[in-house]
Enzyme design. Structure first.
Site, short mmCIF file in Angstrom:
data_model
loop_
_atom_site.label_atom_id
_atom_site.label_comp_id
_atom_site.label_asym_id
_atom_site.label_seq_id
_atom_site.Cartn_x
_atom_site.Cartn_y
_atom_site.Cartn_z
N GLU A 1 0.84 -1.21 0.00
CA GLU A 1 0.00 0.00 0.00
C GLU A 1 0.87 1.25 0.00
O GLU A 1 0.58 2.23 -0.68
CB GLU A 1 -0.92 0.00 1.23
CG GLU A 1 -1.97 1.11 1.23
CD GLU A 1 -1.55 2.36 2.01
OE1 GLU A 1 -2.25 3.38 1.92
OE2 GLU A 1 -0.52 2.33 2.70
N ASP B 1 -8.11 1.29 8.13
CA ASP B 1 -6.77 1.86 8.03
C ASP B 1 -6.57 2.92 9.10
O ASP B 1 -7.51 3.64 9.46
CB ASP B 1 -6.56 2.45 6.61
CG ASP B 1 -5.08 2.60 6.25
OD1 ASP B 1 -4.21 2.21 7.06
OD2 ASP B 1 -4.80 3.11 5.16
#
Ligand code: NAG
Ligand code: NAG
Ligand code: ZN
Length: 395
Positions: free
Chosen positions: A196, A243
């Site tokens: 990511e 997240d």
């Protein structure tokens, strides 16, 4: 009325019912009772940052292509193989050069675990999909990424462990009652995405390596002809991305009108767990700050760049759970050496474990399939003891 008319009205009725079914797709969602909410297990010692079985092994550097990364991937595989053996594990691999790899291909490995109703063909199961990224950022050196996203991975692992036995019971009960478990083709899936983080500066090509590879792969993989769903991508009922979670008092906004109802359900779960005395974190306000809003008033905010984007672009329904406030931005430890184990707010991490467990259980309609008796009575004994503990930690 003549028989011919009967036929006509019958047809119209069927057409009307199909129209209704189309307008209101059967969303599987059933709130848990207070008793069940009180019985949901906390992760407690498994979230110990030094010795806990779930979280501690993730709290190390895990840059793609490095040994720490391999160890964490192995930890996920071990967890599912030993604790959740009925889940099917899959790795989706890709490689890419990065701005700092000097032309070398870096491997990216997405970890996927899936639990479907027994006997259901994979192409006929719609799934709740819980997602977090597990890679850590190359810089600053030694960066741990405790909220980014070790803790979110641990939250998901605990939640899946907590509902697994209830899924067994539900599907067994359906079979015993002679209801074909294939009637309800809802499964559940977790994705721990790789790559990511940007290696250099965040750009469209230096970020989201794993998510871009998986979204592309899953939109190209075809299920057998005549399956309910065409591709693994279209079988995602809801893509819930966690997240930057694990700091105190998370500020979670709602970004997408079409999934606002699911966001509100999470908000309700948090509120109910708190009013039942089940949450340990102190709360000056609700985490789900937009829960009172109408879905028409939910604004996508230009979008925070994150792993959901390649999926969103392909029409997947997304719920983005990220701690971001328009006044303060991301949590203060974000992308600094301080995003480490010691800066996690453990009551908040544990509470996330409960809230996500409740949401997954409600989505999978597991009310009545939890072992309520002993756990609930154990939990009912403790609020006083916990209140004392809370006072101590505040001093
Ligand atoms: C998707 O990824 C898998 C595993 O990495 C690979 O075997 C498969 O060929 C890929 N499919 C497509 C359509 O790219
Ligand atoms: C994907 O990568 C993992 C880890 O490097 C490796 O163990 C696995 O064999 C690979 N799978 C495929 C299908 O290439
Ligand atoms: Zn990050």
């Amino acid at each position: 009325m003549s028989p011919a008319y009967h036929g006509l009205w019958g047809h119209l009725l069927i057409v009307w019912i199909s129209v209704l079914a189309f307008l209101f797709p059967a969303e599987a969602y059933e709130p848990l009772s207070d008793e069940t909410l009180k019985s949901l297990p906390r992760a407690s010692e498994d979230y110990d940052i030094h010795s806990g079985a779930i979280l501690a092994p993730i709290l190390q550097t895990r840059v793609p292509g490095t040994p720490g990364h391999e160890v964490v991937l192995e930890h996920f595989a071990n967890f599912f193989q030993t604790t959740l053996p009925k889940w099917q594990i899959e790795l989706q691999n890709s490689t890419s050069t990065t701005p700092v790899s000097k032309g070398k291909e870096v491997p990216f490995v997405n970890f996927i675990a899936t639990r479907d109703p027994p006997g259901a063909p994979a192409g006929d199961v719609g799934r709740l999909t819980l997602v977090a990224h597990y890679d850590s950022k190359l810089e600053p050196e030694g960066f741990i990424g405790a909220i980014d996203s070790a803790a979110p991975c641990a939250v998901i692992m605990h939640a899946m462990r907590s509902i697994d036995a209830a899924l067994d019971k539900k599907w067994a009960a359906m079979e015993a009652q002679g209801i074909d478990p294939l009637d309800e083709r809802h499964g559940i899936q977790i994705i721990f995405l790789d790559g990511e983080e940007a290696f250099d500066h965040w750009t469209a090509t230096d970020s989201l390596y794993g998510a871009r590879a998986l979204a592309s792969n899953w939109s190209a993989e075809m299920y057998p002809a005549m399956s309910t769903f065409k591709t693994p991508l279209s079988s995602i009922e809801l893509f819930v991305l966690l997240d930057l979670l694990g700091s105190k008092s998370p500020y979670i906004q709602s970004y997408y009108p079409t999934t606002h109802w699911a966001y509100q359900s999470l908000g309700t779960a948090e509120k109910r767990l708190r009013s039942l005395g089940q949450l340990k974190s102190s709360a000056k306000r609700d985490w789900f700050i937009d829960a009172h809003k109408d879905s028409h008033d939910v604004a996508p905010l230009g979008g925070i760049q994150d792993d959901h984007l390649p999926f969103l672009a392909r029409g997947v329904e997304v719920l983005h759970l990220i701690d971001f406030s328009p006044f303060k931005g991301f949590p203060p430890v974000w992308h600094t050496p301080d995003d480490d184990a010691g800066h996690l707010d453990m009551p908040t991490v544990e509470d996330w474990g409960l809230v996500i467990t409740a949401f997954a259980a409600e989505w999978m309609e597991l009310e009545g399939y939890f072992d309520v008796s002993e756990q609930a009575s154990r939990r009912n004994e403790s609020p006083e003891a916990e209140a004392i503990l809370d006072k101590k930690t505040e001093l």
